[in-house]
Design an enzyme around this catalytic site. Structure first.
Site, PDB file in Angstrom:
ATOM      1  N   ASP A 283     -18.006 -84.183 114.508  1.00 30.52           N
ATOM      2  CA  ASP A 283     -15.976 -85.386 114.850  1.00 30.52           C
ATOM      3  C   ASP A 283     -15.847 -86.094 116.124  1.00 30.52           C
ATOM      4  O   ASP A 283     -17.001 -85.779 117.263  1.00 30.52           O
ATOM      5  CB  ASP A 283     -15.649 -84.730 114.258  1.00 30.52           C
ATOM      6  CG  ASP A 283     -14.081 -85.466 114.390  1.00 30.52           C
ATOM      7  OD1 ASP A 283     -14.017 -86.439 112.831  1.00 30.52           O
ATOM      8  OD2 ASP A 283     -13.177 -85.292 114.501  1.00 30.52           O
ATOM      9  N   TRP A 284     -14.594 -84.974 116.939  1.00 27.18           N
ATOM     10  CA  TRP A 284     -14.329 -85.137 118.200  1.00 27.18           C
ATOM     11  C   TRP A 284     -15.322 -84.859 119.090  1.00 27.18           C
ATOM     12  O   TRP A 284     -15.377 -84.964 120.321  1.00 27.18           O
ATOM     13  CB  TRP A 284     -13.339 -85.038 118.377  1.00 27.18           C
ATOM     14  CG  TRP A 284     -12.129 -86.287 118.188  1.00 27.18           C
ATOM     15  CD1 TRP A 284     -11.642 -87.165 116.846  1.00 27.18           C
ATOM     16  CD2 TRP A 284     -11.998 -87.383 119.783  1.00 27.18           C
ATOM     17  NE1 TRP A 284     -10.751 -88.418 117.591  1.00 27.18           N
ATOM     18  CE2 TRP A 284     -10.852 -88.083 118.842  1.00 27.18           C
ATOM     19  CE3 TRP A 284     -12.498 -87.593 120.609  1.00 27.18           C
ATOM     20  CZ2 TRP A 284     -10.821 -89.555 119.763  1.00 27.18           C
ATOM     21  CZ3 TRP A 284     -11.662 -88.518 121.669  1.00 27.18           C
ATOM     22  CH2 TRP A 284     -11.287 -88.925 121.024  1.00 27.18           C
ATOM     23  N   TRP A 324      -9.681 -93.777 107.101  1.00 28.34           N
ATOM     24  CA  TRP A 324      -9.214 -92.619 107.902  1.00 28.34           C
ATOM     25  C   TRP A 324      -7.540 -93.021 108.803  1.00 28.34           C
ATOM     26  O   TRP A 324      -6.406 -91.945 109.275  1.00 28.34           O
ATOM     27  CB  TRP A 324     -10.051 -91.681 108.847  1.00 28.34           C
ATOM     28  CG  TRP A 324      -9.231 -90.579 109.982  1.00 28.34           C
ATOM     29  CD1 TRP A 324      -9.453 -90.488 110.820  1.00 28.34           C
ATOM     30  CD2 TRP A 324      -8.892 -89.539 109.267  1.00 28.34           C
ATOM     31  NE1 TRP A 324      -9.186 -89.335 111.109  1.00 28.34           N
ATOM     32  CE2 TRP A 324      -8.653 -88.493 110.110  1.00 28.34           C
ATOM     33  CE3 TRP A 324      -8.887 -88.675 107.608  1.00 28.34           C
ATOM     34  CZ2 TRP A 324      -8.295 -86.669 110.012  1.00 28.34           C
ATOM     35  CZ3 TRP A 324      -7.485 -87.260 108.069  1.00 28.34           C
ATOM     36  CH2 TRP A 324      -7.326 -87.126 109.159  1.00 28.34           C
ATOM     37  N   ASP A 410     -19.348 -87.379 103.301  1.00 29.81           N
ATOM     38  CA  ASP A 410     -18.757 -88.308 104.074  1.00 29.81           C
ATOM     39  C   ASP A 410     -18.101 -89.873 103.754  1.00 29.81           C
ATOM     40  O   ASP A 410     -18.546 -90.460 103.778  1.00 29.81           O
ATOM     41  CB  ASP A 410     -19.254 -88.308 105.940  1.00 29.81           C
ATOM     42  CG  ASP A 410     -18.130 -87.868 106.932  1.00 29.81           C
ATOM     43  OD1 ASP A 410     -16.868 -87.894 106.242  1.00 29.81           O
ATOM     44  OD2 ASP A 410     -18.614 -88.125 108.230  1.00 29.81           O
ATOM     45  N   HIS A 439     -17.741 -84.583 105.555  1.00 26.15           N
ATOM     46  CA  HIS A 439     -17.264 -85.104 107.016  1.00 26.15           C
ATOM     47  C   HIS A 439     -17.666 -83.535 107.591  1.00 26.15           C
ATOM     48  O   HIS A 439     -18.520 -83.213 108.498  1.00 26.15           O
ATOM     49  CB  HIS A 439     -16.042 -84.959 106.598  1.00 26.15           C
ATOM     50  CG  HIS A 439     -16.071 -85.603 108.846  1.00 26.15           C
ATOM     51  ND1 HIS A 439     -16.696 -86.919 109.307  1.00 26.15           N
ATOM     52  CD2 HIS A 439     -14.879 -85.245 109.568  1.00 26.15           C
ATOM     53  CE1 HIS A 439     -16.389 -86.748 110.339  1.00 26.15           C
ATOM     54  NE2 HIS A 439     -15.288 -86.006 110.916  1.00 26.15           N
TER      55      HIS A 439
END
Length: 462
Positions: A283-284, A324, A410, A439
């Site tokens: 992710d980030w 999202w 995901d 995810h």
């Protein structure tokens, strides 16, 4: 009645107000004002940390502002009021500016250059003499400094006025998370924000696993991988990004930017002098983390990448991510625990609730609101150019080993997004597919960690 003429004490009180503003930003509390013909024409406060500038003492900041206000680098006829005796650097600048007078508050027995250690102002050989007077509101100025440093001795990580700090009791007895916290707040980019990180295992380990989380997670996300990595003899470092986990929470959404978070991570890696690093991202953690190794590739041995992307602004963002982002905008108070439970039915209720621990109320959730909109979408968005540079690095310059794990359930970054990223990373074998994982792939992390140990330990430096 005619207005009374302001006194030196009046102007020094204005300088003290600047010093208090410096303290509120985590800077040493020194303030200054420049006065001409009885009027304040400029102010300054200490800002070396904020500006990454060793010359940004209160006097220098005030001199620069005064010169701009007058349109002249000579400040003849001006008086500078400063709460602390000037150092040699500032004294030289004050003399060069040809100030008529300098008035200071407290003496500085360690670096003072107006009489305490040396007195640059007494040298008659200089082509300009500036009158100096010390001791004006000296007690008030000294007390402000004493209080500032006393607080740091008692509390090395004081809370900024624009920050919130999640109470420690919310992190007690979380399932599967037994590790002791570590903190730092003196990185130049942090400017006093307290950053939390886990640091487990030997400092001289053959591999250091740098585990970067994403939104809305925190280092708790790696609790199933950390034991496996430690058992292999490795060191594990897992920071909480500012705004997440046990790190400080900015009150304002606007405090969060791609470039700032990236700079914090770069300074964090340098401060801990991390080497033989396997970069572990999702992710980030990937959006930011994948842009780090190109700055110091000699620090990195491997890459473990899971359900993330490089947002270069060149390709449209996935529909799953756009959905999202829309959900976050429409429902900013969404239940983080419920988010994890929906995608990870194997998790216990207590494990899911642990993801809510950092966010007791909406005031602590600025990062959760800010991060979805921060993903670079256009070519000139913050972080897009850096991500394009990183893409080139991974496709043509990366010399380490790689491993990819894909959670096939995901809904945000599906397998096609990961396959596209896979094609741009050198030395990356066929991805490890996890049919049941969504995810947050780390919730199935034991098997991934075991595969990573096999992949990266064989060629680890000794």
């Amino acid at each position: 009645m005619p207005e009374s003429t302001p006194t030196d004490e009046d102007f020094m009180r204005l300088a003290l107000a600047q010093a208090q503003a410096a303290a509120a930003e985590g800077e040493v509390p020194v303030g200054a004002v420049v006065v001409k013909d009885g009027q304040v024409i400029a102010t300054g406060r200490n800002a070396p940390i904020e500006g990454h500038d060793p010359t940004a003492h209160a006097e220098i900041v005030a001199l620069r502002a005064a010169a701009q206000a007058l349109g002249n680098y000579r400040l003849e006829g001006c008086t500078l009021y400063v709460t602390l005796e000037p150092c040699a650097m500032c004294s030289g600048a004050l003399l060069h500016a040809r100030l008529a007078r300098v008035v200071f508050g407290a003496t500085d027995p360690k670096t003072g250059a107006a009489g305490s250690v040396i007195n640059l102002f007494e040298h008659g050989q200089l082509n300009h003499q500036t009158a100096v007077q010390g001791g004006v509101l000296a007690d008030e100025a000294a007390e402000l400094l004493r209080g500032f440093f006393k607080e740091r001795r008692v509390n090395p990580h004081p809370l900024r006025e624009d920050a919130l700090r999640t109470p420690d009791d919310r992190f007690q007895h979380l399932p599967g998370y037994p590790w002791q916290p570590n903190y730092l707040s003196d990185l130049p980019a942090l400017g006093g924000w307290r950053m939390h990180y886990l640091d487990e295992g030997p400092r001289n380990a053959p591999l250091t696993w740098l585990c970067l989380h994403g939104n809305p997670a925190w280092s708790y996300l790696y609790r199933k991988m950390i034991p496996v990595l430690l058992a292999s003899g490795g060191r594990v470092v897992a920071p909480d990004l500012i705004g997440f986990g046990r790190s400080d929470k900015p009150k304002k959404d606007s405090a969060h930017t791609f470039g700032w978070h990236r700079q914090v991570l770069l300074e964090f890696i340098e401060r801990l002098d991390l080497r033989r690093v396997v970069l572990v991202v999702q992710d980030w953690g990937g959006l930011l983390g994948l842009t780090l190794p190109m700055e110091a590739p000699e620090r990195y041995h491997g890459l473990l990448v899971m359900n993330t992307l490089l947002a270069t602004g060149e390709a449209p963002l996935s529909q799953g991510f756009l959905a999202w982002r829309s959900m976050c905008a429409q429902n900013p108070a969404f239940d983080v625990a419920r988010l994890f439970s929906r995608g990870n039915p194997q998790m216990s209720a207590d494990e899911c609730e642990a993801y809510n621990a950092p966010f007791p109320d909406k005031g602590h959730r600025a990062a959760l609101r800010a991060f979805p909109a921060m993903v670079p979408e256009c070519l000139d968005d913050d972080g897009a150019a850096t991500s394009r540079q990183a893409q080139t690095f991974w496709s043509s310059q990366w010399a380490g080993q790689s491993l990819m794990a894909i959670g096939q359930q995901d809904p945000v970054l599906g397998e096609p997004v990961m396959r596209a990223l896979h094609r741009s990373i050198r030395h990356c074998p066929e991805p490890m597919l996890l049919p049941q994982a969504g995810h947050f792939v780390q919730e199935h992390g034991e098997a991934i960690a075991q595969a990573a140990v096999r992949r990266f330990s064989a060629g680890a430096p000794r």
